[in-house]
Scaffold this active site. Sequence first.
Site, PDB file in Angstrom:
ATOM      1  N   ARG A 193      11.314   5.705  -8.273  1.00  0.00           N
ATOM      2  CA  ARG A 193      10.359   4.662  -8.663  1.00  0.00           C
ATOM      3  C   ARG A 193      11.057   3.426  -9.238  1.00  0.00           C
ATOM      4  NH1 ARG A 193       5.198   6.497 -12.130  1.00  0.00           N
ATOM      5  NH2 ARG A 193       6.612   6.772 -13.874  1.00  0.00           N
ATOM      6  N   ARG A 240      12.413   2.656 -14.998  1.00  0.00           N
ATOM      7  CA  ARG A 240      12.008   2.973 -16.363  1.00  0.00           C
ATOM      8  C   ARG A 240      13.015   3.914 -17.015  1.00  0.00           C
ATOM      9  NH1 ARG A 240       5.737   4.691 -16.044  1.00  0.00           N
ATOM     10  NH2 ARG A 240       6.567   6.236 -17.495  1.00  0.00           N
ATOM     11  N   ARG A 265       8.850  15.643 -19.087  1.00  0.00           N
ATOM     12  CA  ARG A 265       7.522  15.049 -18.907  1.00  0.00           C
ATOM     13  C   ARG A 265       6.647  15.949 -18.046  1.00  0.00           C
ATOM     14  NH1 ARG A 265       8.938   9.702 -16.332  1.00  0.00           N
ATOM     15  NH2 ARG A 265       6.716   9.242 -16.348  1.00  0.00           N
ATOM     16  N   ARG A 276      -4.227  12.570 -22.643  1.00  0.00           N
ATOM     17  CA  ARG A 276      -3.090  13.393 -22.228  1.00  0.00           C
ATOM     18  C   ARG A 276      -3.199  14.820 -22.749  1.00  0.00           C
ATOM     19  NH1 ARG A 276       0.233   9.440 -19.827  1.00  0.00           N
ATOM     20  NH2 ARG A 276       2.367  10.133 -19.763  1.00  0.00           N
ATOM     21  N   LYS A 335      -1.279   7.539  -9.866  1.00  0.00           N
ATOM     22  CA  LYS A 335      -2.463   7.058 -10.592  1.00  0.00           C
ATOM     23  C   LYS A 335      -2.415   5.547 -10.782  1.00  0.00           C
ATOM     24  CE  LYS A 335      -1.613   9.281 -14.452  1.00  0.00           C
ATOM     25  NZ  LYS A 335      -0.369   9.994 -14.156  1.00  0.00           N
TER      26      LYS A 335
HETATM   27  P1  AMP Z   1       3.213   6.940 -18.583  1.00  0.00           P
HETATM   28  O1  AMP Z   1       3.582   5.544 -18.226  1.00  0.00           O
HETATM   29  O2  AMP Z   1       1.723   7.159 -18.603  1.00  0.00           O
HETATM   30  O3  AMP Z   1       3.939   7.969 -17.751  1.00  0.00           O
HETATM   31  O4  AMP Z   1       3.693   7.177 -20.085  1.00  0.00           O
HETATM   32  C1  AMP Z   1       5.051   7.093 -20.463  1.00  0.00           C
HETATM   33  C2  AMP Z   1       5.243   7.769 -21.817  1.00  0.00           C
HETATM   34  O5  AMP Z   1       4.446   7.106 -22.811  1.00  0.00           O
HETATM   35  C3  AMP Z   1       4.816   9.212 -21.892  1.00  0.00           C
HETATM   36  O6  AMP Z   1       5.825  10.100 -21.433  1.00  0.00           O
HETATM   37  C4  AMP Z   1       4.535   9.380 -23.381  1.00  0.00           C
HETATM   38  O7  AMP Z   1       5.736   9.476 -24.126  1.00  0.00           O
HETATM   39  C5  AMP Z   1       3.897   8.051 -23.727  1.00  0.00           C
HETATM   40  N1  AMP Z   1       2.432   8.087 -23.524  1.00  0.00           N
HETATM   41  C6  AMP Z   1       1.699   7.415 -22.592  1.00  0.00           C
HETATM   42  N2  AMP Z   1       0.387   7.681 -22.700  1.00  0.00           N
HETATM   43  C7  AMP Z   1       0.278   8.564 -23.724  1.00  0.00           C
HETATM   44  C8  AMP Z   1      -0.810   9.249 -24.325  1.00  0.00           C
HETATM   45  N3  AMP Z   1      -2.075   9.085 -23.890  1.00  0.00           N
HETATM   46  N4  AMP Z   1      -0.544  10.078 -25.373  1.00  0.00           N
HETATM   47  C9  AMP Z   1       0.699  10.246 -25.836  1.00  0.00           C
HETATM   48  N5  AMP Z   1       1.785   9.652 -25.305  1.00  0.00           N
HETATM   49  C10 AMP Z   1       1.582   8.815 -24.261  1.00  0.00           C
END
Ligand code: AMP
Length: 215
Positions: A127, A160, A171, A88, A13
């Site tokens: 990644r 990360r 996740r 989410r 994405k």
């Molecule tokens: P991402 O970079 O989108 O994979 O997000 C990394 C982490 O940030 C996720 O595993 C969640 O812990 C937190 N996170 C990101 N976006 C959200 C969201 N919309 N709602 C809740 N937690 C989020």
Amino acid sequence: MRIVLLGAPGAGKGTQAKIIVEKYGIPQISTGDLLRAAVAAGTALGKEAKAVMDKGELVPDSVVLGMVEERLQKDDCKKGYILDGFPRNTKQAEALDAMLSKLNMALTAALSVDVPLEDLMKRLTGRRTCKSCGQMYNVYYGPSKKEGACDKCSGELFQRDDDKEETIKKRLEVYTAQTAPLIEYYSKKGILKSVSGTGSINDIFAKVSELLGLK
Ligand code: AMP
């Protein structure tokens, strides 16, 4: 163009969003990036969020909703926005609908980037991201020319904290239980478009452009 990007962690994405940003100048609003910035800045919110993120769980809805609402009201969102990693869960999606109707900037599409779950582990463990410019690489599928350094700006590449195997498993579970139902949510609203996220980045982008009517 006002879009939500759906898809499991590692589906690509963010990569597709970055191409749209470069080509069309529409901002990408990634709640993950906003949270990582708060973590890096060492704010109270950042410290609280980091503990949750390292476990692979979702931070509280109220935290991300506040961040998104504030960000959407910045001037650059007037020409559109790409929401990446948000919503989410169904609660966030409903709150987003209410927020966008209040701001008079309803979604034009929800784009789902689909990748088989079994491919995601390797994509995520491989990644790497540039510390300076955010460019993404994958040690298995698209490595940088020089190990550990960005091709574009020579910045240092990092992995990360939540791209470690145990956290990834959690996740993906959270995605399946809480986020995947949003595909149905947007399908019912009649704005869902789906693209296969398998193949070359450029081929996927060509399909994305077609689906979103980009020129
Ligand atoms: P991402 O970079 O989108 O994979 O997000 C990394 C982490 O940030 C996720 O595993 C969640 O812990 C937190 N996170 C990101 N976006 C959200 C969201 N919309 N709602 C809740 N937690 C989020």
